[in-house]
Write an enzyme that holds these catalytic residues in place. Structure first.
Site, PDB file in Angstrom:
ATOM      1  N   TYR A  17      -1.817  -0.340  10.558  1.00 21.40           N
ATOM      2  CA  TYR A  17      -1.882  -0.735   9.141  1.00 21.40           C
ATOM      3  C   TYR A  17      -0.639  -0.262   8.395  1.00 21.40           C
ATOM      4  O   TYR A  17      -0.008  -1.028   7.659  1.00 21.40           O
ATOM      5  CB  TYR A  17      -3.147  -0.136   8.522  1.00 21.40           C
ATOM      6  CG  TYR A  17      -3.351  -0.480   7.067  1.00 21.40           C
ATOM      7  CD1 TYR A  17      -3.785  -1.745   6.681  1.00 21.40           C
ATOM      8  CD2 TYR A  17      -3.128   0.458   6.062  1.00 21.40           C
ATOM      9  CE1 TYR A  17      -3.997  -2.053   5.344  1.00 21.40           C
ATOM     10  CE2 TYR A  17      -3.331   0.158   4.717  1.00 21.40           C
ATOM     11  CZ  TYR A  17      -3.757  -1.099   4.369  1.00 21.40           C
ATOM     12  OH  TYR A  17      -3.964  -1.414   3.046  1.00 21.40           O
ATOM     13  N   SER A  40       0.840  -1.201   0.000  1.00 22.84           N
ATOM     14  CA  SER A  40       0.000   0.000   0.000  1.00 22.84           C
ATOM     15  C   SER A  40       0.868   1.241   0.000  1.00 22.84           C
ATOM     16  O   SER A  40       2.001   1.227   0.510  1.00 22.84           O
ATOM     17  CB  SER A  40      -0.914   0.012   1.233  1.00 22.84           C
ATOM     18  OG  SER A  40      -1.564   1.253   1.377  1.00 22.84           O
TER      19      SER A  40
END
Length: 700
Positions: free
Chosen positions: A591, A578
């Site tokens: 995250y 990501s």
């Protein structure tokens, strides 16, 4: 009125109501007959045999009535035959070719002349068997390769056995390569034996016919049934098949375990010239043959029917391994396997050099297609899954033929020169050259986690569309069942997989190995996202992100590398990370940290695995909202809260913030993966951002 017939050894599939809907359309009825004949593998296998019918049509040039023969075209399959797969030829023109035929040396030229007989301009290319149908006078004709009939045809005293079973109602012609002259031999046989219902072709197959499609169908089934019953009685009288059992099979669970462990090694050895896809079968008929006393005698003899050996090679490789062989040390197993493979290749080279002619095509891949492991099962390797599976099916047919012929008297195979002349026939080579070009990922196997939907499914779809076999994995089986339903047969398989559990990953990779032979591409797309400020982030939140994204990636890499090293074919590992692993953003500590760990693990693995030609790269998505599973939960609410907007405003927000002002879709991430595994083949340790352009996420 048509009444349903009862058969014991073949399937009667004629549906009266279905046939009635076709009316008097003889071509439609011929196609219907073809399809139901092809649905029974005991009658003919994929691509094997051919069927035809003759009708009266108006000649478009003279407006006169002419007889036209409709026959399966070159390379077709009767089980799936449609109008697009048949050739329509003027029957009288085809028969007039007898006036210009110059003998056996003229066979190849005759095939080119078939095109001068075309009636239907949309015809498929006529096959080499076209004159076999055209020179016989019957309205409907079947040329089939039933196991029972080839057993009769391959028996040492085939002509005598034909007489014993059918008396004067069947003709017999000795082995001859398919072509115009064989058509003449069939015509002669019929002239000398008027009133016969069919002809047995020595070492080859069966011709049967009828005035209607149904009569032809029933005639074919009845002839096959009589041969099957004759063989069954012989087997029962003999009491044993293949000389009886020599070794015992392992239990099925152990056979699957052995196969999954061994297949990557076999795949690597079979791929010494061209990468191959594998198939495994441990059905009862295979085990009966592989475990028998006669395996050593029969396997080296090779197959008899051309349709068999064209797909299986003339003979299999039988592994000299005990069913209980310790396969835990790949290097030790390779020491036993490599000499056997080298001996097989050398024998094939000798076969080629001994039999080749001045105009023979270059030697093809000398590796085995069929590999038999006594007590375990049979492996087949070919350019794709369908071809490998079909090769396996054809060798099962060959086993059935050997069993039947041995029960009747004694099995005989084609002489090696005859086999070579078929295998390296210039017309067969021309057919191979007409095959469509392979796709970029053809011959590769991809394993994708999180493939039940969203980005993972889009990646699997893209890789499959570009030629790969794909194994879809996900933690929810219902998603996988729905996802895999979108693929054609022989393209995909699925395995339920919890990436936080090493045993679950191991089971999934074993499924991939048994289904396709190994793994070439692994894409870690499974994931979840939790967006919370640090004071709300729990230890449970932290742990699950680390387990799924980081530990899962580590374990996937560790186990897939073991398989790739066994294959010795290199490979690709792709991490779907990501933008958040590069950019510090609010409410994202757990995250973002996990994603950063994924990215650095890629760099570490790329450095370590380069020596194995295993490339490791990262694709960084950002803002994939439409179609992404992540955005169905609390993550969307968390990100909307972080940016002070509503959930509905998120897609527009993410599109506006990238330089290109583009919405990013799962398919865009899939394209990024494809570029790394198919185009950027000298790239490793890299990151590709698929985010529309986020300046704060630029890698350099």
């Amino acid at each position: 009125m048509i009444k349903m017939k009862e058969f014991k050894f073949v399937n009667y599939l004629w549906d009266i109501k279905k046939a009635e809907t076709l009316g008097n359309d003889q071509v439609a009825l011929f196609l219907y007959r073809s399809n139901i004949l092809g649905a029974d593998l005991r009658i003919t296998n994929y691509g094997g045999g051919n069927t035809s019918c003759k009708t009266i049509e108006k000649d478009p040039l003279t407006n006169e009535d002419v007889e036209v023969m409709w026959v399966k075209g070159s390379g077709g399959d009767i089980g799936t035959l449609t109008r697009a797969g048949i050739a329509g030829l003027y029957t009288d023109r085809l028969r007039n070719l007898k006036n210009v035929y110059k003998g056996l040396a003229d066979e190849d030229r005759m095939v080119g002349l078939f095109n001068h007989c075309i009636f239907d301009l949309d015809s498929k290319a006529p096959s080499i068997d076209t004159p076999l149908h055209g020179l016989l006078p019957f309205a409907h004709i079947d040329h089939l390769h039933p196991d029972a009939l080839i057993a009769v045809a391959a028996a040492k005293d085939s002509e005598k056995v034909t007489k014993e079973i059918w008396g004067d109602t069947m003709g017999w012609v000795p082995w001859q390569r398919p072509g115009f002259d064989l058509g003449l031999q069939l015509e002669k046989c019929l002239e000398e034996n008027p009133g016969i219902r069919g002809i047995v072709l020595g070492s080859h197959g069966l011709f049967t016919w009828g005035d209607t499609s149904y009569e032809c169908y029933i005639n074919s089934l009845e002839v096959i049934e009589m041969a099957s019953e004759f063989i069954q009685k012989k087997i029962e009288k003999k009491g044993v098949v293949f000389g009886g059992e020599k070794i015992k099979s392992l239990p099925q669970s152990e056979r699957i375990e052995k196969a999954s462990t061994l297949m990557p090694l076999l795949r690597g050895l079979c791929s010494s010239e061209n990468r191959m896809i594998g198939h495994f079968d441990d059905s009862e008929v295979i085990l009966q043959f592989s475990n028998s006393q006669d395996l050593e005698k029969l396997a080296p003899m090779g197959t008899s029917c051309p349709d068999h050996f064209l797909r299986t090679k003339i003979q299999p490789l039988v592994l000299d391994l005990s069913p209980n062989e310790d396969l835990s040390e790949p290097k030790e197993v390779l020491k036993k396997l490599e000499p056997a493979f080298e001996a097989y290749r050398q024998e094939y080279i000798n076969y080629y050099n001994t039999c080749k002619k001045e105009n023979s095509p270059s030697m093809r891949d000398p590796n085995p297609v069929i590999i038999i492991y006594p007590g375990v099962g049979m492996f087949s390797f070919a350019k794709n899954k369908q071809t490998a599976r079909v090769a396996s099916e054809f060798y099962i047919n060959a086993i059935n033929v050997m069993r039947g012929a041995e029960a009747i008297s004694e099995y005989t195979s084609l002489p090696r020169q005859e086999a070579f002349d078929i295998e390296y026939w210039l017309l067969e080579e021309a057919k191979l050259q007409r095959m469509p070009q392979e796709k970029p990922l053809s011959r590769k196997v991809a394993f994708v986690t999180g493939a039940g939907g969203g980005i993972g499914k889009a990646i699997a779809d893209k890789l499959a569309a570009e030629g790969a076999n794909v194994v879809l994995s996900d933690i929810v089986e219902e998603r996988l069942i729905e996802a895999i339903s979108t693929y054609k047969n022989d393209i995909a398989a699925y395995a339920v997989c919890d990436v936080t559990n090493s045993s679950s990953i191991e089971h999934a990779f074993k499924k991939a190995c048994v289904e396709f032979g190994g793994v070439d591409i692994v894409v870690h797309s499974a994931g979840l996202a939790i967006s919370k400020p640090i004071e709300e982030t729990t230890e449970k939140d932290w742990d699950i992100l680390q387990d799924v994204l980081v530990k899962g990636q580590f374990e996937l890499a560790r186990q897939s590398v073991d398989i790739m090293r066994k294959q010795n074919l290199g490979g690709d590992f792709i991490s779907i990370a990501s933008k958040n692993g590069l950019v510090a953003g609010p409410n994202n500590v757990a995250y973002g940290t996990a994603k950063a760990a994924q990215q650095h693990m890629v760099r570490l693995l790329a450095s370590e695995l380069a020596k194995d030609k295993i490339r490791v790269n990262t694709v960084n998505p950002d803002g994939v909202i439409v179609g992404s599973k992540i955005w169905e939960g609390e993550w969307a609410e968390g990100r909307a809260k972080a940016y002070g907007i509503s959930v509905d405003e998120l897609p527009a927000h993410y599109a506006k913030r990238n330089l290109l002002n583009e919405i990013i879709y799962p398919e865009d991430i899939a394209n990024g993966v494809f570029s790394l595994v198919a185009i950027l083949d000298k790239s490793t340790g890299n990151i590709i951002n698929v985010d529309g352009g986020m300046a704060n996420a630029f890698v350099r």
